[in-house]
Motif scaffolding. Structure first.
Motif, PDB file in Angstrom:
ATOM      1  N   VAL A   1       0.854  -1.178   0.000  1.00  0.00           N
ATOM      2  CA  VAL A   1       0.000   0.000   0.000  1.00  0.00           C
ATOM      3  C   VAL A   1       0.895   1.236   0.000  1.00  0.00           C
ATOM      4  O   VAL A   1       1.796   1.357   0.825  1.00  0.00           O
ATOM      5  N   THR A   2       0.649   2.143  -0.937  1.00  0.00           N
ATOM      6  CA  THR A   2       1.434   3.377  -0.984  1.00  0.00           C
ATOM      7  C   THR A   2       0.610   4.519  -0.423  1.00  0.00           C
ATOM      8  O   THR A   2      -0.611   4.553  -0.591  1.00  0.00           O
ATOM      9  N   THR A   3       1.276   5.419   0.245  1.00  0.00           N
ATOM     10  CA  THR A   3       0.600   6.576   0.817  1.00  0.00           C
ATOM     11  C   THR A   3       1.249   7.845   0.284  1.00  0.00           C
ATOM     12  O   THR A   3       2.403   7.841  -0.123  1.00  0.00           O
ATOM     13  N   THR A   4       0.482   8.915   0.291  1.00  0.00           N
ATOM     14  CA  THR A   4       0.977  10.216  -0.134  1.00  0.00           C
ATOM     15  C   THR A   4       0.923  11.160   1.058  1.00  0.00           C
ATOM     16  O   THR A   4      -0.101  11.276   1.721  1.00  0.00           O
ATOM     17  N   VAL A   5       2.024  11.834   1.330  1.00  0.00           N
ATOM     18  CA  VAL A   5       2.105  12.780   2.438  1.00  0.00           C
ATOM     19  C   VAL A   5       2.278  14.170   1.856  1.00  0.00           C
ATOM     20  O   VAL A   5       3.151  14.395   1.012  1.00  0.00           O
TER      21      VAL A   5
END
Length: 143
Positions: free
Chosen positions: A41-45
């Motif tokens: 799972v990739t997240t964006t900050v």
């Protein structure tokens, strides 16, 4: 249409409060279904800097435009405030700061001139009415 009332999350009305993790997992399963693959799972900050808050002085400019618009300084300050807000929306913080600084300076001058001219007007009205009252009383005394 089914008229049976069922809780959205099972276990919410059993008397024991469910934990946050259980609700989160049940919500993900209910919305997304079962996981299809085991891909990471990739997240964006997004980092929001605190220096992005440039005051644009729109409310102060609007107040000066409506109530103390001596020499149209309030209107000009309002125009610079709107320009500052536009520059802030585009992302040009230096331009927004420049326009905001000019709007602040114009607002200060509009406020100071407005207060001074209002006080001068009140003094002139008060002394003018005294002069008129004195002239009328002299005319009455002569006759």
């Amino acid at each position: 249409m089914n008229r049976n009332s069922q809780p959205f999350f099972p276990g919410t009305h059993t008397g024991v409060p469910p934990s946050y993790e259980m609700l989160k997992e049940e919500h993900e399963v209910a919305v997304l279904g079962t996981p299809q693959s085991s891909a990471p799972v990739t997240t964006t900050v997004i980092n929001i800097r605190s220096e992005t808050s440039v005051p644009d002085h729109v409310v102060w400019s609007l107040f000066n435009t409506i109530f103390m618009n001596w020499c149209c300084l309030g209107f000009v300050a309002f125009a610079y405030s709107v320009k500052s807000r536009d520059r802030k929306m585009v992302g040009d913080m230096i331009g927004a700061q420049t326009y905001a600084s000019t709007a602040k300076c114009l607002n200060i001058w509009a406020l100071v001139l407005g207060i001074l001219l209002t006080i001068t007007f009140i003094i002139l009205c008060a002394t003018g009415s005294l002069v008129v009252f004195q002239a009328i009383s002299e005319m009455v005394n002569r006759y």
